[in-house]
Design an enzyme around this catalytic site. Structure first.
Site, mmCIF file in Angstrom:
data_model
loop_
_atom_site.group_PDB
_atom_site.id
_atom_site.type_symbol
_atom_site.label_atom_id
_atom_site.label_comp_id
_atom_site.label_asym_id
_atom_site.label_seq_id
_atom_site.Cartn_x
_atom_site.Cartn_y
_atom_site.Cartn_z
ATOM 1 N N THR A 79 -1.866 -1.158 -0.964
ATOM 2 C CA THR A 79 -2.922 -1.119 -1.972
ATOM 3 C C THR A 79 -4.232 -1.521 -1.311
ATOM 4 O OG1 THR A 79 -2.548 -3.400 -2.669
ATOM 5 C CG2 THR A 79 -1.356 -1.683 -3.883
ATOM 6 N N CYS A 80 -5.298 -0.852 -1.660
ATOM 7 C CA CYS A 80 -6.621 -1.222 -1.154
ATOM 8 C C CYS A 80 -6.958 -2.600 -1.705
ATOM 9 C CB CYS A 80 -7.655 -0.203 -1.593
ATOM 10 S SG CYS A 80 -9.345 -0.686 -1.163
#
Length: 130
Positions: A79-80
């Site tokens: 996930t960013c």
């Protein structure tokens, strides 16, 4: 010929179709003998990594499906970190760093920066965005 893939998922875990489409595509390409290296969740897509998501009993549990796919096939689920923090998806390291009482990043997911996505763009045969 077997190819390596990265998927970029921008759609939220529930409420729209793109995340489920990405999961179905991931399953199909693995079934066809290709290698899925990683899935990078960006923008609203970071909600796929929320460990506190509880779907209704008659709904497909997409978070668990991603976790199972990753465990069975060695796929990185990233996930960013910046997008995740803005949307309340927090890993243990970020919870400690920001002095938050808990984390909620689902097991099997890791938080990563855009540099990881850039590396995937350069090193995989194909990158597909959903």
């Amino acid at each position: 010929m077997s190819l390596t893939y990265t998927l970029v998922v921008n759609g939220e875990v529930y409420g729209e179709q793109s995340s489920l489409n990405a999961y179905q595509f991931a399953s199909a390409l693995i079934e066809k003998g290709h290698r899925l290296v990683n899935v990078f969740f960006y923008q609203q897509g970071v909600t796929n990594g929320n460990g506190l998501t509880v779907p209704a009993n008659d709904e497909f549990d997409l978070v668990s499906a991603w976790q199972q796919l990753a465990a069975e096939h060695g796929v990185l689920l990233q996930t960013c970190v910046a997008a995740a923090l803005r949307r309340g998806v927090v890993g243990q390291q970020e919870a400690e760093q920001h002095q938050l009482p808990q984390s909620n990043l689902a097991d099997g997911f890791e938080q990563s920066g855009l540099g990881s996505l850039a590396e995937s763009l350069l090193s995989q045969d194909r990158v597909v965005q959903f």
